[in-house]
Design a protein around this motif. Structure first.
Motif, PDB file in Angstrom:
ATOM      1  N   THR A 160      28.939  49.117  50.981  1.00  0.00           N
ATOM      2  CA  THR A 160      27.693  48.491  51.393  1.00  0.00           C
ATOM      3  C   THR A 160      27.984  47.323  52.323  1.00  0.00           C
ATOM      4  O   THR A 160      28.969  46.605  52.145  1.00  0.00           O
ATOM      5  CB  THR A 160      26.865  48.000  50.186  1.00  0.00           C
ATOM      6  N   ASN A 162      26.639  43.820  53.706  1.00  0.00           N
ATOM      7  CA  ASN A 162      25.738  42.753  53.288  1.00  0.00           C
ATOM      8  C   ASN A 162      25.778  41.601  54.291  1.00  0.00           C
ATOM      9  O   ASN A 162      26.669  40.773  54.269  1.00  0.00           O
ATOM     10  CB  ASN A 162      26.128  42.273  51.889  1.00  0.00           C
ATOM     11  N   LYS A 192      19.477  39.761  52.925  1.00  0.00           N
ATOM     12  CA  LYS A 192      18.766  40.109  51.695  1.00  0.00           C
ATOM     13  C   LYS A 192      18.720  41.616  51.450  1.00  0.00           C
ATOM     14  O   LYS A 192      18.822  42.073  50.311  1.00  0.00           O
ATOM     15  CB  LYS A 192      17.337  39.567  51.787  1.00  0.00           C
ATOM     16  N   GLY A 216      20.716  44.119  52.984  1.00  0.00           N
ATOM     17  CA  GLY A 216      22.044  44.676  52.814  1.00  0.00           C
ATOM     18  C   GLY A 216      22.550  44.413  51.404  1.00  0.00           C
ATOM     19  O   GLY A 216      23.201  45.259  50.777  1.00  0.00           O
ATOM     20  N   GLU A 217      22.235  43.235  50.898  1.00  0.00           N
ATOM     21  CA  GLU A 217      22.579  42.877  49.521  1.00  0.00           C
ATOM     22  C   GLU A 217      21.923  43.840  48.533  1.00  0.00           C
ATOM     23  O   GLU A 217      22.492  44.184  47.496  1.00  0.00           O
ATOM     24  CB  GLU A 217      22.110  41.449  49.254  1.00  0.00           C
ATOM     25  N   ARG A 218      20.720  44.305  48.874  1.00  0.00           N
ATOM     26  CA  ARG A 218      19.957  45.169  47.964  1.00  0.00           C
ATOM     27  C   ARG A 218      20.662  46.494  47.705  1.00  0.00           C
ATOM     28  O   ARG A 218      20.605  47.024  46.602  1.00  0.00           O
ATOM     29  CB  ARG A 218      18.552  45.404  48.527  1.00  0.00           C
ATOM     30  N   GLU A 268      31.888  46.016  48.880  1.00  0.00           N
ATOM     31  CA  GLU A 268      30.947  45.363  49.789  1.00  0.00           C
ATOM     32  C   GLU A 268      31.683  44.565  50.857  1.00  0.00           C
ATOM     33  O   GLU A 268      32.683  43.908  50.580  1.00  0.00           O
ATOM     34  CB  GLU A 268      30.041  44.430  48.977  1.00  0.00           C
ATOM     35  N   LYS A 319      30.808  41.465  53.155  1.00  0.00           N
ATOM     36  CA  LYS A 319      29.778  40.431  53.196  1.00  0.00           C
ATOM     37  C   LYS A 319      30.011  39.457  54.337  1.00  0.00           C
ATOM     38  O   LYS A 319      31.132  38.965  54.527  1.00  0.00           O
ATOM     39  CB  LYS A 319      29.753  39.674  51.861  1.00  0.00           C
ATOM     40  N   TRP A 369      24.313  35.520  57.229  1.00  0.00           N
ATOM     41  CA  TRP A 369      23.097  36.239  57.594  1.00  0.00           C
ATOM     42  C   TRP A 369      22.855  36.282  59.102  1.00  0.00           C
ATOM     43  O   TRP A 369      21.962  36.999  59.552  1.00  0.00           O
ATOM     44  CB  TRP A 369      21.896  35.634  56.881  1.00  0.00           C
ATOM     45  N   GLU A 406      18.883  43.936  60.198  1.00  0.00           N
ATOM     46  CA  GLU A 406      18.809  43.181  58.945  1.00  0.00           C
ATOM     47  C   GLU A 406      17.734  42.123  59.143  1.00  0.00           C
ATOM     48  O   GLU A 406      17.947  41.098  59.791  1.00  0.00           O
ATOM     49  CB  GLU A 406      20.157  42.555  58.613  1.00  0.00           C
TER      50      GLU A 406
END
Length: 368
Positions: A75, A77, A80, A82-84, A98, A100, A103, A131
């Motif tokens: 995933t 990230n 918000k 991408g975190e989901r 992930e 990360k 933002w 995003e």
């Protein structure tokens, strides 16, 4: 004037289409509407298969995670949403790793390629095209192309909730793209749509998962112009109406005008002293960083009748976001940037001199 990046305003002709008498979803009448809408979606997506789900976009995200991850997910990230994807994996006990970033920072192609090369168990990648938490654009198409060179069986699932209907997306190496009704498609919330590659359909049919979000069941049913469960009839009727309008005007014309409006808005706001927040901005919205975000948004809404979005989590009160998705008129975007400049004057930050509107107009004129 609603200029939040979802929900977007519902045009009057769509409201009228949805206000007609209610029809039953198990009828030839609705099947004909469904068939037409489905064919228009396939054209919009430029993908061989598409399904409509009576849910928010998060439901479609869940469906893709559970149906297209057989081993391990990767995933991305950078916000918000991408975190989901990671949270959905965790909720279902699906193994995932992930990448990360901040933002305002899109993921690099190299980071994704390295992650795939270092972990052969990854069989699905989940990423946003735009995003919307910060308004950035990930290099999704480039990532997909490089990953497929390593392993063509890895599924690339893109959250296009704030990208479908905004820009032309190269779907060559993408296996699933998600969108929601309340964004560029200018409908009320409640309908999610997923486009699929043939390879994604084959993988879904190999090991179907879930009950309500069982995509194998939905694909089979929707190929016959009906749905597995109760269809969102009113929303699908409205979707057909908006797609007919977009097609008549030309998909490429919509993409061109959205890009022009986004660029003109960014240039106008830069001209009055703002910094654009993401390093790679998406055309769906303009996001700027300012400590005066809350004060500006309050003035815009209460004095100038412009409703725009702020930030979430650590960006609450630090950014504001102006929507460009859907059939936004140029004068509406012009009104918004003018209102922002007036708000700066109201706050004693900058004397109003009409710069924002002049820069906006000059950039829109260049494009035309």
């Amino acid at each position: 004037m609603l200029l939040t990046p979802g929900p977007t305003p519902v045009p009057e002709f769509v409201r009228k289409a949805m206000a007609d008498v209610t029809i039953h979803h198990r009828t030839e009448e609705f099947e004909a509407i469904f068939k037409n809408t489905r064919e228009l979606l396939i054209e919009l997506y430029n993908m061989p298969e598409v399904v409509m789900l009576a849910s928010s976009g998060t439901g479609a995200m869940e469906a893709c995670v559970t149906n297209l991850t057989h081993k391990k997910a990767l995933t991305i990230n950078s916000g918000k949403f991408g975190e989901r994807f990671g949270k959905i994996c965790a909720a279902f006990g699906i193994d995932y790793t992930e990448i990360k970033n901040e933002w305002d920072t899109p993921v690099s192609v190299e980071a994704v390629v390295n992650a795939v090369k270092s972990d052969s168990s990854i069989d699905a990648i989940f990423i946003q095209i735009c995003e919307s938490a910060g308004g950035l654009r990930h290099p999704v198409e480039q990532i997909a192309a490089e990953v497929k060179k390593i392993n063509k069986d890895i599924m690339i699932i893109a959250d296009g909730i704030t990208a479908i209907g905004v820009e032309k997306i190269d779907t060559t190496n993408l296996d699933a793209i998600i969108t929601g009704s309340q964004k560029a498609l200018m409908l009320p919330p409640g309908l999610a749509i997923i486009g699929f590659s043939n390879e994604a359909v084959s993988k879904i049919e190999l090991k179907p998962k879930g009950y309500y979000f069982n995509l194998a069941t939905e694909i089979k049913k929707q190929r016959t112009n009906t749905t597995a469960w109760t269809a969102a009839t009113t929303l699908i009727i409205g979707l057909g109406a908006i797609l007919e309008k977009i097609k008549a005007d030309g998909f490429d014309n919509l993409y061109k005008q959205t890009a022009l409006r986004a660029n003109a808005t960014r240039e106008a706001l830069k001209a009055i002293g703002f910094d654009i927040y993401p390093k790679s901005p998406a055309d769906a919205m303009t996001t700027v960083y300012t400590e005066q975000s809350s004060a500006i948004r309050k003035i815009l809404k209460n004095k100038y009748n412009v409703d725009i979005a702020g930030g979430q989590d650590h960006l609450a009160g630090k950014i504001f976001r102006i929507n460009h998705m859907g059939l936004v008129e140029d004068y509406e975007a012009s009104w918004a940037v003018n209102a922002v400049e007036l708000a700066l004057d109201d706050l004693g930050i900058r004397t109003f001199d009409g710069t924002a509107n002049r820069v906006f107009a000059s950039n829109m004129f260049k494009g035309n």
